[in-house]
Design a protein around this motif. Structure first.
Motif, short mmCIF file in Angstrom:
data_model
loop_
_atom_site.label_atom_id
_atom_site.label_comp_id
_atom_site.label_asym_id
_atom_site.label_seq_id
_atom_site.Cartn_x
_atom_site.Cartn_y
_atom_site.Cartn_z
N VAL A 66 61.13 68.76 114.07
CA VAL A 66 61.06 70.21 113.83
C VAL A 66 61.92 70.59 112.63
O VAL A 66 61.66 71.60 111.95
CB VAL A 66 61.51 70.97 115.10
N GLY A 67 62.92 69.77 112.33
CA GLY A 67 63.77 70.04 111.18
C GLY A 67 63.03 70.10 109.87
O GLY A 67 63.52 70.68 108.89
N MET A 68 61.81 69.53 109.82
CA MET A 68 61.05 69.63 108.58
C MET A 68 60.66 71.08 108.30
O MET A 68 60.22 71.41 107.20
CB MET A 68 59.81 68.72 108.60
N GLY A 69 60.89 71.96 109.28
CA GLY A 69 60.69 73.38 109.06
C GLY A 69 61.68 73.97 108.07
O GLY A 69 61.54 75.14 107.68
N GLY A 70 62.65 73.18 107.63
CA GLY A 70 63.52 73.64 106.55
C GLY A 70 62.72 74.03 105.31
O GLY A 70 63.12 74.93 104.55
N THR A 71 61.55 73.39 105.13
CA THR A 71 60.70 73.78 104.01
C THR A 71 60.17 75.20 104.19
O THR A 71 59.94 75.91 103.21
CB THR A 71 59.52 72.81 103.85
N ALA A 72 59.98 75.62 105.44
CA ALA A 72 59.53 77.00 105.69
C ALA A 72 60.62 78.00 105.37
O ALA A 72 60.34 79.10 104.87
CB ALA A 72 59.09 77.14 107.16
N GLY A 86 70.74 69.48 110.91
CA GLY A 86 71.03 68.81 109.64
C GLY A 86 69.78 68.46 108.87
O GLY A 86 69.72 68.61 107.63
N PHE A 87 68.76 68.00 109.57
CA PHE A 87 67.48 67.70 108.94
C PHE A 87 66.89 68.96 108.31
O PHE A 87 66.42 68.95 107.17
CB PHE A 87 66.54 67.13 110.01
N ALA A 88 66.95 70.08 109.04
CA ALA A 88 66.40 71.34 108.53
C ALA A 88 67.14 71.80 107.28
O ALA A 88 66.52 72.23 106.29
CB ALA A 88 66.46 72.41 109.62
#
Length: 394
Positions: free
Chosen positions: A132-138, A8-10
């Motif tokens: 690791v969900g901040m990898g949604g920006t990737a 969900g974070f991603a």
């Protein structure tokens, strides 16, 4: 629950970062100045950051089971607006970007949700994995430009909206809050006031403004920096930014795990020293192969590990019924730390035609944060003598 929260974070961060890769395209198509382009990519960051304060407090009150589906569903609206109608003028982009910031508040929902499921000695790693969900920006960096080139402007926004809708439904059905979760009964304003009186709130906020703020700043501004400073093509610059993001994302759980083992203060100290060194090297504008690439990747690793260490500190020191509120304030500080640098970099480049001064400012901030970690934060942790920290030292 950890896996579901991380997904969900991603997805929410994927939506939150949709405008950044398209910044150079909008600059060309709408004739934006360097400052206007920086403002365009910074607005979702600042809204998503400040929004974490009330969202974190609401998560303490209502739980992640309610807040995660709600935040995801609300974020669908600006995503559809930007993809279908809001990309033909700067005013429409800024309006859509403002509400797109809601996706950035998902962080303040996930940290208290995950933290409550794990004992203190394992929270650093657990929250690092969630991070690791901040990898949604990737995901956004790797796919947005390519999808627009292949299928048109609406395509990446429609795909992201569909992903948000699926997660909102799945999380509403499956997500659960930890048994025995402490539900605060005080009014929201009083709880926020109590949160702001906690020492850990301000200590972690200052450090997260540098660690996560540096990550956010580079993740939104690196394509512009590489295109302007090194003459790279837009797609190449976006791919390199994705590499920066992925390394930072991979290092976040490492930073949390190391914090569980040796303490967050040591991890933060090492991370900030590496950021200081990398920024000084890059201020000389070396060639990208290999010195510039090494400098940026070193900073990516350090910023990721440092971000994980900050929330290991929060998970260990914040009262259980205030983790969401503390996370909201600290998360806001981190996002705001990422709001200012793109504006400063754009303004300085407009005046001097160089990014060197901006990178020297980053080095100075990292040096100040390193000194603060080695003195004030270290002494605060020692004074508290948290049982979990005492157990780790043995």
């Amino acid at each position: 629950m950890l896996a579901l929260a991380t997904v969900g974070f991603a997805v929410n961060f994927w939506a939150w970062a949709l405008l950044s890769p398209l910044g150079p395209r909008f600059k060309d198509s709408l004739g934006l100045s360097a400052f206007e382009q920086s403002l365009l990519v910074a607005v979702p960051v600042v809204v998503g950051s400040l929004g974490r304060i009330p969202v974190g407090a609401l998560t303490d009150r209502f739980g992640g089971r309610v807040m995660f589906p709600l935040v995801s569903a609300v974020t669908i609206v600006p995503v559809l607006f930007l993809g279908l109608a809001g990309h033909d003028s700067l005013a429409a982009l800024l309006a859509g970007g403002f509400f797109l910031g809601v996706g950035g508040t998902a962080f303040a929902v996930g940290v208290p949700l995950v933290s409550a499921w794990f004992p203190p000695e394992r929270r650093g790693l657990a929250i690092g994995i969630f991070g690791v969900g901040m990898g949604g920006t990737a995901i956004s960096a790797l796919t947005t430009v390519k999808l627009v080139d292949a299928y048109g402007m609406a395509d990446p926004f429609l795909i992201t909206a569909a992903a948000l809708a699926v997660f909102a439904v799945v999380s509403a059905l499956l997500l659960r809050d930890a048994p025995g979760r402490t539900v605060p009964t005080e009014p929201l304003a009083r709880r926020l006031g109590a949160t702001l009186r906690l020492g850990v709130t301000w200590q972690a906020s200052a450090l997260y403004a540098v660690a996560f703020g540096g990550y956010v700043a580079f993740s939104v501004y690196l394509p512009t920096y590489l295109k302007t400073g090194y003459g790279l093509e837009q797609a190449d610059a976006a791919n390199r930014m994705a590499g920066f993001v992925l390394l930072a994302v991979a290092m976040r759980p490492v930073g949390g795990w190391l914090s569980d083992r040796v303490g967050p203060v040591r991890v933060l100290g090492g991370s900030l020293a590496l950021v200081l060194t990398g920024a000084l090297v890059q201020s000389l504008t070396p060639s990208l192969a290999p010195v510039g690439t090494i400098a940026f990747l070193a900073m990516a690793a350090a910023l990721g590990a440092g971000s994980g260490a900050v929330f290991a500190l929060v998970a260990q020191l914040a009262p259980a019924n205030k983790v969401g509120s503390v996370t909201g304030v600290v998360g806001a500080a981190g996002g705001l730390g990422g709001f200012l640098p793109p504006l400063v970099m754009g303004a300085l480049y407009g005046v001097y035609g160089s990014y060197a001064i901006g990178l020297l400012l980053l080095a100075a901030v990292a040096a100040a944060a390193l000194a603060f970690t080695s003195t004030g934060v270290r002494h605060a942790v020692a004074r508290r003598q948290v049982p979990a920290r005492t157990a780790q030292s043995h």
